[in-house]
Design a protein around this motif. Structure first.
Motif, PDB file in Angstrom:
ATOM      1  N   SER A   1      -9.281  -6.074  -3.251  1.00  0.00           N
ATOM      2  CA  SER A   1      -9.819  -5.848  -1.906  1.00  0.00           C
ATOM      3  C   SER A   1      -9.796  -7.127  -1.086  1.00  0.00           C
ATOM      4  O   SER A   1      -9.542  -7.104   0.126  1.00  0.00           O
ATOM      5  CB  SER A   1     -11.240  -5.281  -1.984  1.00  0.00           C
ATOM      6  N   SER A   2     -10.035  -8.267  -1.734  1.00  0.00           N
ATOM      7  CA  SER A   2      -9.990  -9.559  -1.030  1.00  0.00           C
ATOM      8  C   SER A   2      -8.584  -9.866  -0.543  1.00  0.00           C
ATOM      9  O   SER A   2      -8.386 -10.318   0.597  1.00  0.00           O
ATOM     10  CB  SER A   2     -10.465 -10.690  -1.952  1.00  0.00           C
ATOM     11  N   VAL A   3      -7.593  -9.607  -1.413  1.00  0.00           N
ATOM     12  CA  VAL A   3      -6.191  -9.851  -1.055  1.00  0.00           C
ATOM     13  C   VAL A   3      -5.783  -8.939   0.105  1.00  0.00           C
ATOM     14  O   VAL A   3      -5.115  -9.378   1.061  1.00  0.00           O
ATOM     15  CB  VAL A   3      -5.259  -9.621  -2.269  1.00  0.00           C
ATOM     16  N   VAL A   4      -6.185  -7.665   0.037  1.00  0.00           N
ATOM     17  CA  VAL A   4      -5.871  -6.706   1.104  1.00  0.00           C
ATOM     18  C   VAL A   4      -6.513  -7.149   2.415  1.00  0.00           C
ATOM     19  O   VAL A   4      -5.880  -7.104   3.477  1.00  0.00           O
ATOM     20  CB  VAL A   4      -6.350  -5.289   0.727  1.00  0.00           C
ATOM     21  N   MET A   5      -7.770  -7.598   2.356  1.00  0.00           N
ATOM     22  CA  MET A   5      -8.479  -8.047   3.552  1.00  0.00           C
ATOM     23  C   MET A   5      -7.806  -9.272   4.176  1.00  0.00           C
ATOM     24  O   MET A   5      -7.623  -9.343   5.399  1.00  0.00           O
ATOM     25  CB  MET A   5      -9.944  -8.379   3.211  1.00  0.00           C
ATOM     26  N   ILE A   6      -7.413 -10.224   3.333  1.00  0.00           N
ATOM     27  CA  ILE A   6      -6.726 -11.424   3.822  1.00  0.00           C
ATOM     28  C   ILE A   6      -5.397 -11.039   4.466  1.00  0.00           C
ATOM     29  O   ILE A   6      -5.035 -11.538   5.535  1.00  0.00           O
ATOM     30  CB  ILE A   6      -6.496 -12.434   2.678  1.00  0.00           C
ATOM     31  N   GLY A   7      -4.683 -10.095   3.826  1.00  0.00           N
ATOM     32  CA  GLY A   7      -3.414  -9.621   4.379  1.00  0.00           C
ATOM     33  C   GLY A   7      -3.600  -8.962   5.735  1.00  0.00           C
ATOM     34  O   GLY A   7      -2.824  -9.180   6.660  1.00  0.00           O
ATOM     35  N   PHE A   8      -4.669  -8.167   5.851  1.00  0.00           N
ATOM     36  CA  PHE A   8      -4.968  -7.475   7.109  1.00  0.00           C
ATOM     37  C   PHE A   8      -5.269  -8.475   8.219  1.00  0.00           C
ATOM     38  O   PHE A   8      -4.778  -8.344   9.341  1.00  0.00           O
ATOM     39  CB  PHE A   8      -6.155  -6.534   6.905  1.00  0.00           C
ATOM     40  N   ILE A   9      -6.048  -9.497   7.882  1.00  0.00           N
ATOM     41  CA  ILE A   9      -6.394 -10.530   8.867  1.00  0.00           C
ATOM     42  C   ILE A   9      -5.144 -11.282   9.312  1.00  0.00           C
ATOM     43  O   ILE A   9      -4.967 -11.567  10.502  1.00  0.00           O
ATOM     44  CB  ILE A   9      -7.442 -11.508   8.284  1.00  0.00           C
ATOM     45  N   LEU A  10      -4.251 -11.600   8.368  1.00  0.00           N
ATOM     46  CA  LEU A  10      -3.011 -12.300   8.711  1.00  0.00           C
ATOM     47  C   LEU A  10      -2.135 -11.454   9.630  1.00  0.00           C
ATOM     48  O   LEU A  10      -1.531 -11.971  10.571  1.00  0.00           O
ATOM     49  CB  LEU A  10      -2.236 -12.655   7.435  1.00  0.00           C
ATOM     50  N   VAL A  11      -2.085 -10.142   9.356  1.00  0.00           N
ATOM     51  CA  VAL A  11      -1.305  -9.229  10.206  1.00  0.00           C
ATOM     52  C   VAL A  11      -1.874  -9.230  11.622  1.00  0.00           C
ATOM     53  O   VAL A  11      -1.142  -9.286  12.610  1.00  0.00           O
ATOM     54  CB  VAL A  11      -1.301  -7.792   9.626  1.00  0.00           C
ATOM     55  N   LEU A  12      -3.219  -9.183  11.728  1.00  0.00           N
ATOM     56  CA  LEU A  12      -3.857  -9.198  13.046  1.00  0.00           C
ATOM     57  C   LEU A  12      -3.551 -10.482  13.807  1.00  0.00           C
ATOM     58  O   LEU A  12      -3.342 -10.472  15.016  1.00  0.00           O
ATOM     59  CB  LEU A  12      -5.377  -9.047  12.906  1.00  0.00           C
ATOM     60  N   LEU A  13      -3.531 -11.591  13.066  1.00  0.00           N
ATOM     61  CA  LEU A  13      -3.298 -12.883  13.712  1.00  0.00           C
ATOM     62  C   LEU A  13      -1.837 -13.079  14.123  1.00  0.00           C
ATOM     63  O   LEU A  13      -1.553 -13.688  15.149  1.00  0.00           O
ATOM     64  CB  LEU A  13      -3.719 -14.018  12.776  1.00  0.00           C
ATOM     65  N   LEU A  14      -0.910 -12.534  13.325  1.00  0.00           N
ATOM     66  CA  LEU A  14       0.501 -12.816  13.531  1.00  0.00           C
ATOM     67  C   LEU A  14       1.251 -11.752  14.328  1.00  0.00           C
ATOM     68  O   LEU A  14       2.307 -12.034  14.882  1.00  0.00           O
ATOM     69  CB  LEU A  14       1.193 -13.011  12.168  1.00  0.00           C
ATOM     70  N   ILE A  15       0.721 -10.533  14.392  1.00  0.00           N
ATOM     71  CA  ILE A  15       1.422  -9.454  15.099  1.00  0.00           C
ATOM     72  C   ILE A  15       0.554  -8.966  16.260  1.00  0.00           C
ATOM     73  O   ILE A  15      -0.409  -8.222  16.058  1.00  0.00           O
ATOM     74  CB  ILE A  15       1.755  -8.292  14.145  1.00  0.00           C
ATOM     75  N   PRO A  16       0.879  -9.378  17.493  1.00  0.00           N
ATOM     76  CA  PRO A  16       0.061  -9.022  18.663  1.00  0.00           C
ATOM     77  C   PRO A  16      -0.149  -7.525  18.840  1.00  0.00           C
ATOM     78  O   PRO A  16      -1.243  -7.085  19.183  1.00  0.00           O
ATOM     79  CB  PRO A  16       0.865  -9.609  19.837  1.00  0.00           C
ATOM     80  N   ASP A  17       0.899  -6.723  18.612  1.00  0.00           N
ATOM     81  CA  ASP A  17       0.789  -5.279  18.812  1.00  0.00           C
ATOM     82  C   ASP A  17      -0.243  -4.655  17.879  1.00  0.00           C
ATOM     83  O   ASP A  17      -0.967  -3.732  18.261  1.00  0.00           O
ATOM     84  CB  ASP A  17       2.145  -4.595  18.617  1.00  0.00           C
ATOM     85  N   THR A  18      -0.304  -5.158  16.644  1.00  0.00           N
ATOM     86  CA  THR A  18      -1.279  -4.626  15.678  1.00  0.00           C
ATOM     87  C   THR A  18      -2.700  -4.957  16.116  1.00  0.00           C
ATOM     88  O   THR A  18      -3.586  -4.107  16.088  1.00  0.00           O
ATOM     89  CB  THR A  18      -1.017  -5.211  14.272  1.00  0.00           C
ATOM     90  N   LYS A  19      -2.909  -6.200  16.523  1.00  0.00           N
ATOM     91  CA  LYS A  19      -4.230  -6.603  17.015  1.00  0.00           C
ATOM     92  C   LYS A  19      -4.603  -5.799  18.250  1.00  0.00           C
ATOM     93  O   LYS A  19      -5.750  -5.383  18.416  1.00  0.00           O
ATOM     94  CB  LYS A  19      -4.238  -8.099  17.339  1.00  0.00           C
ATOM     95  N   ALA A  20      -3.608  -5.540  19.109  1.00  0.00           N
ATOM     96  CA  ALA A  20      -3.844  -4.772  20.337  1.00  0.00           C
ATOM     97  C   ALA A  20      -4.291  -3.343  20.013  1.00  0.00           C
ATOM     98  O   ALA A  20      -5.168  -2.794  20.681  1.00  0.00           O
ATOM     99  CB  ALA A  20      -2.584  -4.745  21.191  1.00  0.00           C
ATOM    100  N   ILE A  21      -3.683  -2.741  18.982  1.00  0.00           N
ATOM    101  CA  ILE A  21      -4.053  -1.377  18.581  1.00  0.00           C
ATOM    102  C   ILE A  21      -5.510  -1.326  18.142  1.00  0.00           C
ATOM    103  O   ILE A  21      -6.255  -0.410  18.491  1.00  0.00           O
ATOM    104  CB  ILE A  21      -3.116  -0.879  17.454  1.00  0.00           C
TER     105      ILE A  21
END
Length: 204
Positions: free
Chosen positions: A20-40
């Protein structure tokens, strides 16, 4: 024996807490690196009531109106013509400073497009979507891809700090006399009922 110990340590490391920690870190990285995902994500939060535009009280509105006495601001429209805010006298003017890489800008754009469609009266209100990157080709592709009916403008004069301090997005509303009535820094849901009523009231 060494293999057994290594396997035991490996199994103890692979558990639900670690996964769950790895998944959470991955999710945060996606939010930081992909503007469209954060926008959604931000757009979803807007739909459930977060990031609502705050209408100014009487004191704040007087302060905003007083700040309108600044040098003329000019923009370039889609035909290449240079226009100023004074050219829109008689209309309520909704100005949004944005960029294609800005997640809060992307998140609030559907609500701005919906607002413009709901008003459907260009004789009383104008929408100026000001691309702060001044990249008309890129911002035009952005609008076309998402099927937004919003006119892109480019800044061609210095923007006074009373209007823009560098925060994206920033939204301004001027009344039909050219007075600044509303300023909001950050993303917002502009289909907010109170904001729509505020806009319509000033269109009369």
């Amino acid at each position: 024996m060494v293999k057994d110990i290594a396997l035991k340590n490996y199994k103890s490391w692979i558990n639900w807490s670690t996964i769950s920690s790895v998944v959470m870190i991955g999710f945060i990285l996606v939010l930081l690196l992909i503007p469209d995902t954060k926008a959604i994500v931000l757009e979803g939060l807007m739909k459930i009531g977060f990031f609502q535009p705050e209408l100014p009280d009487e004191s704040k509105q007087k302060s905003l109106i007083a700040s309108t006495n600044v040098p003329s601001v000019q923009f370039q429209d889609k035909t290449g013509k240079i226009v100023s805010l004074e050219d829109f006298e008689g209309k309520v003017v909704f100005v949004n400073f944005w960029a294609t890489w800005c997640p809060p800008c992307i998140a609030e754009m559907p609500s701005i497009n919906k607002l413009r469609k709901s008003l459907n009266d260009d004789s009383k209100v104008a929408f100026l979507m000001v691309d702060m990157d001044s990249d008309r080709a890129k911002s035009s592709r952005f609008m076309l891809k998402r099927k937004y009916d919003l006119d892109i403008y480019l800044p061609v004069s210095q923007l006074p700090r009373e209007y823009y301090t560098g925060s994206l997005p920033t939204t301004l509303v001027f009344d039909k006399y050219g007075r600044l009535l509303f300023k909001h820094e950050g993303g917002a849901d502009f289909t907010n009922k109170k904001f729509v009523e505020f806009l319509k009231k000033n269109m009369i």
